[in-house]
Design a protein around this motif. Structure first.
Motif, PDB file in Angstrom:
ATOM      1  N   UNK A  65      80.295  25.649  60.172  1.00 30.23           N
ATOM      2  CA  UNK A  65      79.844  26.499  59.077  1.00 30.23           C
ATOM      3  C   UNK A  65      78.490  27.105  59.418  1.00 30.23           C
ATOM      4  N   UNK A  66      78.228  28.286  58.901  1.00 35.25           N
ATOM      5  CA  UNK A  66      76.920  28.886  59.053  1.00 35.25           C
ATOM      6  C   UNK A  66      75.860  27.889  58.589  1.00 35.25           C
ATOM      7  N   UNK A  67      74.909  27.496  59.459  1.00 38.77           N
ATOM      8  CA  UNK A  67      73.954  26.449  59.084  1.00 38.77           C
ATOM      9  C   UNK A  67      73.152  26.753  57.826  1.00 38.77           C
ATOM     10  N   UNK A 123      74.804  28.830  67.146  1.00 39.87           N
ATOM     11  CA  UNK A 123      74.518  28.239  65.843  1.00 39.87           C
ATOM     12  C   UNK A 123      73.097  28.578  65.397  1.00 39.87           C
ATOM     13  N   UNK A 124      72.157  28.566  66.334  1.00 40.81           N
ATOM     14  CA  UNK A 124      70.776  28.876  65.984  1.00 40.81           C
ATOM     15  C   UNK A 124      70.622  30.348  65.594  1.00 40.81           C
ATOM     16  N   UNK A 125      71.314  31.228  66.302  1.00 39.28           N
ATOM     17  CA  UNK A 125      71.263  32.647  65.943  1.00 39.28           C
ATOM     18  C   UNK A 125      71.781  32.851  64.522  1.00 39.28           C
ATOM     19  N   UNK A 126      72.896  32.208  64.187  1.00 40.82           N
ATOM     20  CA  UNK A 126      73.456  32.375  62.846  1.00 40.82           C
ATOM     21  C   UNK A 126      72.564  31.720  61.784  1.00 40.82           C
ATOM     22  N   UNK A 127      71.862  30.687  62.154  1.00 37.59           N
ATOM     23  CA  UNK A 127      70.957  30.019  61.211  1.00 37.59           C
ATOM     24  C   UNK A 127      69.740  30.890  60.915  1.00 37.59           C
ATOM     25  N   UNK A 128      69.228  31.574  61.919  1.00 33.32           N
ATOM     26  CA  UNK A 128      67.972  32.304  61.771  1.00 33.32           C
ATOM     27  C   UNK A 128      68.151  33.803  61.529  1.00 33.32           C
ATOM     28  N   UNK A 129      69.333  34.330  61.808  1.00 32.71           N
ATOM     29  CA  UNK A 129      69.499  35.794  61.775  1.00 32.71           C
ATOM     30  C   UNK A 129      70.703  36.233  60.940  1.00 32.71           C
ATOM     31  N   UNK A 130      71.166  35.392  60.019  1.00 33.73           N
ATOM     32  CA  UNK A 130      72.420  35.703  59.305  1.00 33.73           C
ATOM     33  C   UNK A 130      72.306  36.945  58.425  1.00 33.73           C
ATOM     34  N   UNK A 131      71.091  37.407  58.120  1.00 27.10           N
ATOM     35  CA  UNK A 131      70.946  38.609  57.310  1.00 27.10           C
ATOM     36  C   UNK A 131      71.162  39.889  58.118  1.00 27.10           C
ATOM     37  N   UNK A 132      71.043  39.793  59.449  1.00 24.07           N
ATOM     38  CA  UNK A 132      71.254  40.977  60.295  1.00 24.07           C
ATOM     39  C   UNK A 132      72.403  40.805  61.267  1.00 24.07           C
ATOM     40  N   UNK A 133      72.894  39.573  61.419  1.00 23.95           N
ATOM     41  CA  UNK A 133      73.957  39.290  62.393  1.00 23.95           C
ATOM     42  C   UNK A 133      75.194  38.769  61.670  1.00 23.95           C
ATOM     43  N   UNK A 173      75.583  38.403  72.714  1.00 25.31           N
ATOM     44  CA  UNK A 173      76.214  39.576  72.111  1.00 25.31           C
ATOM     45  C   UNK A 173      76.300  39.324  70.610  1.00 25.31           C
ATOM     46  N   UNK A 174      75.775  40.242  69.815  1.00 30.56           N
ATOM     47  CA  UNK A 174      75.775  40.072  68.362  1.00 30.56           C
ATOM     48  C   UNK A 174      76.511  41.221  67.701  1.00 30.56           C
ATOM     49  N   UNK A 189      64.584  33.447  67.221  1.00 30.71           N
ATOM     50  CA  UNK A 189      65.196  32.344  67.970  1.00 30.71           C
ATOM     51  C   UNK A 189      64.226  31.711  68.971  1.00 30.71           C
ATOM     52  N   UNK A 190      62.995  32.243  69.037  1.00 28.12           N
ATOM     53  CA  UNK A 190      62.033  31.741  70.012  1.00 28.12           C
ATOM     54  C   UNK A 190      61.757  30.245  69.892  1.00 28.12           C
ATOM     55  N   UNK A 191      61.558  29.692  68.673  1.00 27.75           N
ATOM     56  CA  UNK A 191      61.285  28.244  68.599  1.00 27.75           C
ATOM     57  C   UNK A 191      62.391  27.401  69.230  1.00 27.75           C
ATOM     58  N   UNK A 192      63.627  27.844  69.078  1.00 22.51           N
ATOM     59  CA  UNK A 192      64.749  27.121  69.695  1.00 22.51           C
ATOM     60  C   UNK A 192      64.724  27.312  71.207  1.00 22.51           C
TER      61      UNK A 192
END
Length: 541
Positions: A300-302, A429-439, A455-456, A483-486
């Motif tokens: 699931x989206x985190x 998973x990290x991309x979807x956690x941090x960028x779900x408003x644009x991705x 690829x997004x 996503x830099x912290x990850x």
């Protein structure tokens, strides 16, 4: 050992007046639902079993012979015909609407031959494809089982079986060597599913009436097809929705009009419903009121998962496979969705040996689920991928004593040219956690390449692809900032830190699993091989 249908027949007789299935009668408002009682289902099952028993015996078929059945997976009568073939003493080989593709007839033909099927029964919607298959075995259209008339003493008794005899044959949702792989389920396996693995998923309230579930996808796939042997012994009810990703209106109607009190969804579909609940107090209230909300099939989206937990939705994560049944589930009310072995499941979590590199003094140890040959849920020997049992190929990390976090499949760890493996699924998973408003979706590719590329797909509500193209560098930099912290915690060869390693595409561009809606990594690598070749040739990151 008794045939698995014995417990089904006993359950049907035990709950004659209960409602077994509530099929959706419309796909658009105003929504309405039918009602099929245990008695009505039993009567239709008996009629269809007698009809198919007589039909196939006249062809010379014997007990436990394979009979192909090609279903849409949309009608409650699909569950009648599927288990009527079992009740008649044969082994159904189940085909779904996934085979309704240009080469589907050829694939069905080959699989029927591989499993030495004696006949094929099919939904009338596939008539043209069946006519073009040049079958050497007889084929019959499905008929409405409620219209059949049979004698009072048929069908006859169930055949005697051994626990490792094949009971039903399903197929993988992906292909191997150009066709799906058969997954035979044994009588032992189905009994374990009904008595240990399915009951082990569900937690919480049992004091206020029977459980009422929704269907998880197509009735021609194992997840929902097995609702008959898993629900009937307990007097439960199945709400047969009109679509996989329930709309807000259908979800609310299923709760209000059908009494649905347990929800089972794929992770992507549940995320969609949770996002609706963020804006809809009625949807949130009804999600909170359910006995349990379980999701499986995909992570699931985190951000959506965290919001659901924070807002007291009784959410649990679930791990299951067509081969091994449900095996792990999180504890309801624990405040997290870490997975634990289902009580009574005779599986193990075994360490995985993978190429790895230390980071400081820490090496992340991964585990995989293993079902030994002695475990009742170990699949048929033809499916076992180890001499002593079966491992589905999914990876987990132990985050507490006996508690595990899903870390993707073995093929979710892509091999960079040097020096080791990259946790592509963790990146996604990290991309979807941090960028779900644009991705809207993403995939990390680059297996056997020098470094990973992200690829997004743009989120439909964020901006147009044209606008994104005009300001592509800023959008990529914003994603990289988030996503830099990850990335800072990763090995150098794993990191995605340069805009040249980010590709932006329009919504719907990436190949996805039809039912689970997962982005398919290997298919993406293949579909965009030329683009990736150009990127790697033109950049030296």
């Amino acid at each position: 050992m008794a045939h698995f249908m014995n417990s089904v027949l006993e359950g049907l007789a035990k709950h004659p007046d209960s409602i077994l299935i509530r099929p959706a009668l419309s796909r658009t408002p105003p929504l309405s639902w039918g009602s099929v009682s245990y008695t009505e289902y039993a009567q239709s099952l008996n009629k269809a079993a007698a009809y198919w028993q007589r039909t196939f015996r006249e062809l010379g078929a014997s007990e436990n012979d394979v009979i192909g059945i090609w279903l849409t997976g949309e009608l409650w009568t699909d569950l009648v015909h599927l288990f009527a073939i079992s009740r008649a003493g044969f082994v159904p080989e189940v085909f779904s609407n996934l085979f309704a593709v240009p080469a589907g007839g050829v694939i069905v033909h080959d699989l029927l031959e591989d499993n030495k099927a004696k006949a094929l029964v099919y939904d009338p919607r596939y008539a043209t494809m069946v006519e073009q298959m040049n079958l050497t075995l007889p084929a019959f259209e499905l008929i409405d089982p409620t219209t059949l008339i049979v004698g009072p003493n048929s069908p006859g008794p169930l055949p005697v079986v051994q626990e490792l005899d094949v009971a039903v044959i399903f197929h993988t949702s992906g292909t191997t060597g150009g066709k799906p792989k058969p997954i035979p389920q044994t009588h032992r396996w189905i009994r374990a599913l009904a008595t240990v693995h399915w009951p082990g998923i569900w937690q919480g309230d049992y004091d206020n009436g029977p459980d009422v579930f929704n269907n998880l996808g197509s009735l021609a796939h194992a997840g929902s097809a097995m609702s008959i042997p898993t629900m009937v012994p307990y007097g439960a009810c199945l709400v047969l929705t009109s679509r996989l990703d329930m709309s807000m209106e259908e979800f609310l109607s299923a709760v209000h009009d059908c009494g649905m009190n347990r929800l089972l969804q794929y992770g992507g579909w549940l995320s969609k419903l949770v996002r609706i609940a963020r804006e809809s107090p009625d949807t949130l209230k009804e999600l909170q009121s359910l006995r349990q909300v379980a999701y499986a099939g995909s992570v699931m989206n985190p951000a959506d998962e965290a919001w659901a937990l924070a807002n007291k939705i009784p959410i649990t994560s679930l791990y299951a496979s067509t081969e091994c049944a449900p095996c792990l589930v999180s504890n309801l009310g624990s405040g997290d969705t870490y997975l634990r072995l289902i009580p009574g499941a005779q599986c193990k979590m075994i360490p995985v040996e993978m190429d790895s590199e230390s980071q400081g003094d820490t090496i992340r140890q991964l585990y995989e689920l293993f079902a030994p040959r002695s475990a009742p849920n170990c699949p048929h020997i033809s499916v076992c991928n180890r001499e002593d049992g079966f491992a589905p190929g999914d990876l987990f990390e132990e985050v507490g004593p006996g508690a595990y976090a899903f870390r993707g499949r073995r093929d979710d760890w892509i091999r960079c040219t040097a020096p080791g493996f990259c946790d592509a699924k963790g990146q996604e998973d990290n991309v979807m956690k941090t960028c779900s408003d644009v991705v809207n979706g993403c995939v990390v590719v680059g297996n056997n390449r020098p470094y990973p590329i992200l690829i997004v797909e743009l989120h439909p509500g964020s901006m147009s692809l044209e606008a994104a193209s005009e300001d592509s560098k800023k959008l990529k930099e914003e994603i990289l900032r988030r996503i830099k912290p990850y990335n800072d915690r990763l090995f150098s060869f794993e990191r995605i830190v340069d805009p040249l390693a980010v590709v932006v595409m329009s919504p719907g561009s990436l190949p996805r699993n039809t039912e689970k809606n997962n982005v398919k990594r290997k298919a993406t690598e293949e579909a965009y091989a030329g683009l990736l070749d150009d990127l790697y040739a033109s950049t030296k990151l």
